[in-house]
Every structure is written in structure tokens, then in C-alpha cells.
Design a protein around this motif. Structure first.
Motif, PDB file in Angstrom:
ATOM      1  N   TYR A   1      19.095  17.612   1.868  1.00  0.00           N
ATOM      2  CA  TYR A   1      20.467  17.808   1.399  1.00  0.00           C
ATOM      3  C   TYR A   1      20.471  18.135  -0.092  1.00  0.00           C
ATOM      4  O   TYR A   1      19.646  17.629  -0.856  1.00  0.00           O
ATOM      5  N   LYS A   2      21.423  18.981  -0.476  1.00  0.00           N
ATOM      6  CA  LYS A   2      21.659  19.279  -1.896  1.00  0.00           C
ATOM      7  C   LYS A   2      23.144  19.085  -2.168  1.00  0.00           C
ATOM      8  O   LYS A   2      23.987  19.696  -1.500  1.00  0.00           O
ATOM      9  N   ASP A   3      23.439  18.219  -3.134  1.00  0.00           N
ATOM     10  CA  ASP A   3      24.834  17.921  -3.492  1.00  0.00           C
ATOM     11  C   ASP A   3      25.656  17.523  -2.273  1.00  0.00           C
ATOM     12  O   ASP A   3      26.827  17.910  -2.126  1.00  0.00           O
ATOM     13  N   GLY A   4      25.019  16.760  -1.360  1.00  0.00           N
ATOM     14  CA  GLY A   4      25.713  16.226  -0.206  1.00  0.00           C
ATOM     15  C   GLY A   4      25.779  17.128   1.007  1.00  0.00           C
ATOM     16  O   GLY A   4      26.238  16.706   2.074  1.00  0.00           O
ATOM     17  N   SER A   5      25.306  18.380   0.903  1.00  0.00           N
ATOM     18  CA  SER A   5      25.369  19.326   2.019  1.00  0.00           C
ATOM     19  C   SER A   5      23.980  19.591   2.588  1.00  0.00           C
ATOM     20  O   SER A   5      23.025  19.764   1.833  1.00  0.00           O
ATOM     21  N   LEU A   6      23.879  19.631   3.907  1.00  0.00           N
ATOM     22  CA  LEU A   6      22.609  19.915   4.565  1.00  0.00           C
ATOM     23  C   LEU A   6      22.195  21.358   4.261  1.00  0.00           C
ATOM     24  O   LEU A   6      22.965  22.289   4.475  1.00  0.00           O
ATOM     25  N   ILE A   7      20.973  21.539   3.754  1.00  0.00           N
ATOM     26  CA  ILE A   7      20.502  22.886   3.428  1.00  0.00           C
ATOM     27  C   ILE A   7      19.339  23.329   4.310  1.00  0.00           C
ATOM     28  O   ILE A   7      19.122  24.520   4.497  1.00  0.00           O
ATOM     29  N   ARG A   8      18.586  22.356   4.854  1.00  0.00           N
ATOM     30  CA  ARG A   8      17.450  22.737   5.685  1.00  0.00           C
ATOM     31  C   ARG A   8      16.952  21.562   6.519  1.00  0.00           C
ATOM     32  O   ARG A   8      17.035  20.412   6.082  1.00  0.00           O
ATOM     33  N   THR A   9      16.417  21.868   7.695  1.00  0.00           N
ATOM     34  CA  THR A   9      15.749  20.879   8.541  1.00  0.00           C
ATOM     35  C   THR A   9      14.319  21.348   8.766  1.00  0.00           C
ATOM     36  O   THR A   9      14.090  22.484   9.176  1.00  0.00           O
ATOM     37  N   GLU A  10      13.349  20.464   8.457  1.00  0.00           N
ATOM     38  CA  GLU A  10      11.934  20.842   8.540  1.00  0.00           C
ATOM     39  C   GLU A  10      11.173  19.860   9.422  1.00  0.00           C
ATOM     40  O   GLU A  10      11.237  18.647   9.215  1.00  0.00           O
ATOM     41  N   THR A  11      10.422  20.389  10.388  1.00  0.00           N
ATOM     42  CA  THR A  11       9.632  19.537  11.279  1.00  0.00           C
ATOM     43  C   THR A  11       8.410  18.961  10.567  1.00  0.00           C
ATOM     44  O   THR A  11       7.840  17.966  11.001  1.00  0.00           O
ATOM     45  N   THR A  12       8.012  19.586   9.447  1.00  0.00           N
ATOM     46  CA  THR A  12       6.848  19.117   8.683  1.00  0.00           C
ATOM     47  C   THR A  12       7.220  18.096   7.616  1.00  0.00           C
ATOM     48  O   THR A  12       6.351  17.587   6.918  1.00  0.00           O
ATOM     49  N   ALA A  13       8.517  17.818   7.459  1.00  0.00           N
ATOM     50  CA  ALA A  13       9.027  16.899   6.430  1.00  0.00           C
ATOM     51  C   ALA A  13       8.790  17.429   5.024  1.00  0.00           C
ATOM     52  O   ALA A  13       8.842  16.688   4.058  1.00  0.00           O
ATOM     53  N   GLU A  14       8.556  18.724   4.887  1.00  0.00           N
ATOM     54  CA  GLU A  14       8.376  19.367   3.585  1.00  0.00           C
ATOM     55  C   GLU A  14       9.302  20.568   3.458  1.00  0.00           C
ATOM     56  O   GLU A  14       9.481  21.322   4.419  1.00  0.00           O
ATOM     57  N   MET A  15       9.886  20.732   2.284  1.00  0.00           N
ATOM     58  CA  MET A  15      10.742  21.888   2.017  1.00  0.00           C
ATOM     59  C   MET A  15      10.267  22.546   0.725  1.00  0.00           C
ATOM     60  O   MET A  15      10.186  21.881  -0.311  1.00  0.00           O
ATOM     61  N   THR A  16       9.943  23.837   0.794  1.00  0.00           N
ATOM     62  CA  THR A  16       9.445  24.556  -0.376  1.00  0.00           C
ATOM     63  C   THR A  16      10.458  25.580  -0.850  1.00  0.00           C
ATOM     64  O   THR A  16      11.005  26.337  -0.045  1.00  0.00           O
ATOM     65  N   ILE A  17      10.700  25.587  -2.155  1.00  0.00           N
ATOM     66  CA  ILE A  17      11.511  26.623  -2.800  1.00  0.00           C
ATOM     67  C   ILE A  17      10.522  27.497  -3.560  1.00  0.00           C
ATOM     68  O   ILE A  17       9.948  27.056  -4.564  1.00  0.00           O
ATOM     69  N   PRO A  18      10.274  28.741  -3.118  1.00  0.00           N
ATOM     70  CA  PRO A  18       9.202  29.562  -3.709  1.00  0.00           C
ATOM     71  C   PRO A  18       9.370  29.832  -5.197  1.00  0.00           C
ATOM     72  O   PRO A  18       8.406  29.799  -5.947  1.00  0.00           O
ATOM     73  N   ALA A  19      10.587  30.114  -5.643  1.00  0.00           N
ATOM     74  CA  ALA A  19      10.838  30.406  -7.067  1.00  0.00           C
ATOM     75  C   ALA A  19      12.202  29.829  -7.428  1.00  0.00           C
ATOM     76  O   ALA A  19      13.229  30.416  -7.124  1.00  0.00           O
ATOM     77  N   VAL A  20      12.194  28.674  -8.064  1.00  0.00           N
ATOM     78  CA  VAL A  20      13.460  27.991  -8.340  1.00  0.00           C
ATOM     79  C   VAL A  20      14.264  28.727  -9.404  1.00  0.00           C
ATOM     80  O   VAL A  20      13.711  29.326 -10.323  1.00  0.00           O
ATOM     81  N   SER A  21      15.589  28.682  -9.263  1.00  0.00           N
ATOM     82  CA  SER A  21      16.512  29.270 -10.241  1.00  0.00           C
ATOM     83  C   SER A  21      17.567  28.232 -10.576  1.00  0.00           C
ATOM     84  O   SER A  21      17.616  27.143  -9.976  1.00  0.00           O
ATOM     85  N   LYS A  22      18.432  28.580 -11.525  1.00  0.00           N
ATOM     86  CA  LYS A  22      19.459  27.641 -11.970  1.00  0.00           C
ATOM     87  C   LYS A  22      20.359  27.174 -10.825  1.00  0.00           C
ATOM     88  O   LYS A  22      20.876  26.062 -10.842  1.00  0.00           O
ATOM     89  N   SER A  23      20.544  28.023  -9.819  1.00  0.00           N
ATOM     90  CA  SER A  23      21.395  27.655  -8.684  1.00  0.00           C
ATOM     91  C   SER A  23      20.771  26.549  -7.837  1.00  0.00           C
ATOM     92  O   SER A  23      21.458  25.936  -7.016  1.00  0.00           O
ATOM     93  N   ASP A  24      19.464  26.276  -8.037  1.00  0.00           N
ATOM     94  CA  ASP A  24      18.791  25.221  -7.277  1.00  0.00           C
ATOM     95  C   ASP A  24      18.932  23.846  -7.927  1.00  0.00           C
ATOM     96  O   ASP A  24      18.514  22.836  -7.352  1.00  0.00           O
ATOM     97  N   GLU A  25      19.477  23.794  -9.142  1.00  0.00           N
ATOM     98  CA  GLU A  25      19.695  22.500  -9.780  1.00  0.00           C
ATOM     99  C   GLU A  25      20.724  21.691  -8.994  1.00  0.00           C
ATOM    100  O   GLU A  25      21.680  22.235  -8.453  1.00  0.00           O
ATOM    101  N   GLY A  26      20.524  20.384  -8.932  1.00  0.00           N
ATOM    102  CA  GLY A  26      21.486  19.531  -8.239  1.00  0.00           C
ATOM    103  C   GLY A  26      20.861  18.251  -7.734  1.00  0.00           C
ATOM    104  O   GLY A  26      19.696  17.941  -8.013  1.00  0.00           O
ATOM    105  N   LEU A  27      21.653  17.479  -6.975  1.00  0.00           N
ATOM    106  CA  LEU A  27      21.209  16.209  -6.408  1.00  0.00           C
ATOM    107  C   LEU A  27      20.635  16.430  -5.014  1.00  0.00           C
ATOM    108  O   LEU A  27      21.320  16.937  -4.120  1.00  0.00           O
ATOM    109  N   TYR A  28      19.380  16.030  -4.836  1.00  0.00           N
ATOM    110  CA  TYR A  28      18.696  16.194  -3.556  1.00  0.00           C
ATOM    111  C   TYR A  28      18.413  14.836  -2.915  1.00  0.00           C
ATOM    112  O   TYR A  28      18.191  13.835  -3.604  1.00  0.00           O
TER     113      TYR A  28
END
Length: 327
Positions: free
Chosen positions: A153-180
């Protein structure tokens, strides 16, 4: 509530205060901000010249300000080893005798079964970041990455579900800032604020695709100005050249030069930047003069002259008709 407000106030003051010292950095091992109770944490002051005179300090969620070795942690050289309990949650930083300090990090010790593993320090814009949902059963000290499906979750909203329990953001940008935070069938982690920094080193390269055959210069820039430091240039992860001027020129780029580039010097490493190429456009008529262009068109299409004449006559007749109506 009052202690939480003080904690946030101190954290903001440490991050944005003008007393921040560029020559010192806080190292956190393992590099994450959330821990289970009874795990070990090592924090260190890394200073360019000498770590002498620098002290590791913290301000806990219980409202206590103290230095390593007083009533918490074991001092070992310029590092502090902490066997974590819940009361160790708080803000940690390095401070000199004159009041200079490093960037602060917020450490959370969690009594629950799930935590979110994310970098402790601000992430450099453009870099890759992996978030992991960690699960501990029955407060076992030996913790492994969870193999349970995890929701992120980011800022309270579900953004992804992963069966590996890992989530990768390849190239972070300012829009990725927030509460996870993350959750799985065993529980939910505390929230973690991910912040970004522009970094001290960037790679200056063309923003648009480069034409095949053109010359391209890549510059390793330090804190917004061209660097006079020796720089290493990498393509697709491999060192391609070392330049004492901080600049690398490719006289005539070809398709083999496409790829991900980055640079590094004594001050740090830039984010990766993709260089793409485009073929030169060949439109012969564009290089002709206007008279020559018209002559060529008339030779190729003799009816063009008739069309032009009729078009001119039509325009004149329309103009004459409009004047007649006005009279």
C-alpha cells in the motif's frame, strides 16, 4: 501524543536544519528502518576525515534524548551495536561537539509478526528500490523473507499484490514518495515514509534520442555544476571509460552505443540514464532551393502548372465577384 509530536519536530529539524554537515553520514546495518524486537542493529558515523569527536545520539518515542553507551547500545569503535527492544524506537543521528549533525533516520521496533523492509535513508531519485514484506513466527530471532503473498500500500491505497512478498520500483521518482506498508495473512506492518533525494552526482546526457553518426558528450556533474573530478563512466553496468576531466565524448554514435549509462566519482554515483538513437531522416527535396524544387515538380508532373494557373484564376474571379456585389 506529545512525545510523537516532539519526535516528528526533532526529525524535521535534523533533516532540514542548516547545521547539517555534508562530510558525515549515518550508516545503518542492516539497511532498513523497521525491525522486529530482539533483532540487532548497528549504526555508525562515517566521516570523510576522521570520526573523532562525533557521537551517535537518539531521541526515542518515549521522549528520551541520549548518546550511545549511556543507557543503550554498546560502543565499538565508531559504531554502536543495539539489541533492539520496543523502547529503542526513535530517531538516530551523528552529532559533533560543535552541534553539526548527519541526516537522521527513523527506526521502528515492532512487536507484531510483519514488518516492511525498506531503505533506512532517503533514496536517490532514479535508483531501483525493493520493498520486502517480512514475517516472523512466534518471535523467533532468525527471520527470513516471507513466502506469503503480500499486498503493498502507498498512502493507504493498494498498489500491488506480489506472490514473492517483494515489490520493486525500477527507477524511483518524486511521485513514489509517500507512506508505505504491507500486509499478508499473518498481519500488517507499520507504515514507513519513503523520501527521495536528488543526490550529489548526476549524469548530464541528451534528453532526446541521438541521431546515428552525431557526436555526444556525457558529463559527470557534482552538486549542479560540471565536475573537475576524475569520473568513471559505465554502460549497462560495465566500466567503459575513465576520464580525468569528468567528460566522455563519443565522436560518432552507432547502434552499439545504445544502453543504460551512469557515472561515478569520489563524491558518489549518478542514477542510470538510457541513451537511445534514431536514424537520420533522408528527404532529398529539403536540401533543394525553392526554384529548383518547383522546377523538379513541374518536370515530374506537368499537370501541376495547369493546376496552379487554374487555382490563381479562380481566386481572381472570386475577388472580382465580391467587389461587384459590394457595388
Amino acid at each position: 501524543m506529545e512525545h510523537t509530536c516532539l519526535l516528528l519536530l526533532l526529525f524535521s529539524t535534523l533533516v532540514y536544519s542548516g547545521l547539517s554537515h555534508n562530510g558525515v553520514s549515518l550508516s545503518v546495518r542492516p539497511n532498513r528502518s523497521q525491525f522486529f524486537e530482539y533483532e540487532s542493529l548497528i549504526v555508525s558515523c562515517e566521516v570523510q576525515e576522521s570520526s573523532a569527536g562525533w557521537t551517535l545520539k537518539r531521541y526515542t518515542s518515549t521522549g528520551k534524548l541520549s548518546a550511545c553507551g549511556t543507557d543503550w547500545g554498546k560502543q565499538q569503535g565508531f559504531s554502536c551495536i543495539v539489541s533492539l527492544i520496543l523502547s529503542d524506537s526513535g530517531v538516530y543521528w551523528c552529532e559533533s561537539g560543535s552541534g553539526e549533525h548527519s541526516t537522521a533516520v527513523n527506526i521502528t521496533v515492532h512487536a507484531g509478526a510483519v514488518i516492511l523492509e525498506s531503505p533506512a535513508l532517503p533514496v536517490t531519485e532514479g535508483h531501483s528500490v525493493t520493498l520486502r514484506c517480512r514475517y516472523r513466527k512466534d518471535k523467533e530471532i532468525n527471520v527470513t523473507h516471507s513466502n506469503l503473498t503480500a499486498d503493498f500500500y502507498k498512502d493507504g491505497s493498494l498498489i500491488r499484490t506480489e506472490t514473492t512478498a517483494e515489490m520493486t520500483i525500477p527507477a524511483v521518482s518524486k511521485s513514489d514518495e509517500g507512506l508505505y506498508k504491507c500486509s499478508n495473512s499473518e498481519g500488517e506492518s507499520p507504515e514507513r515514509l519513503m523520501t527521495l533525494t536528488a543526490g550529489a552526482v548526476i549524469l548530464e546526457s541528451p534528453a532526446l534520442p541521438v541521431t546515428v553518426g552525431d557526436s555526444v558528450t556525457l558529463r559527470c556533474r557534482y552538486q549542479g555544476t560540471p565536475s573537475d573530478l576524475k569520473a568513471d563512466f559505465y554502460k549497462d553496468g560495465s566500466l567503459v571509460r575513465t576520464e580525468t576531466t569528468g567528460e566522455m565524448t563519443i565522436p560518432a554514435v552507432s547502434r552499439s552505443d545504445e544502453g543504460l549509462y551512469k557515472c561515478s566519482n569520489s563524491e558518489g554515483e549518478s542514477p542510470e540514464r538510457r541513451m537511445t538513437l534514431t536514424d537520420p531522416t533522408t528527404v532529398p527535396v529539403l536540401s533543394m532551393s525553392l526554384p529548383r524544387l518547383l522546377s523538379s515538380l513541374l518536370v515530374v508532373c506537368p499537370y501541376l502548372l495547369v493546376t496552379v494557373i487554374l487555382l490563381v484564376k479562380g481566386i481572381r474571379r472570386r475577388a472580382q465577384g465580391e467587389r461587384f456585389e459590394e457595388q
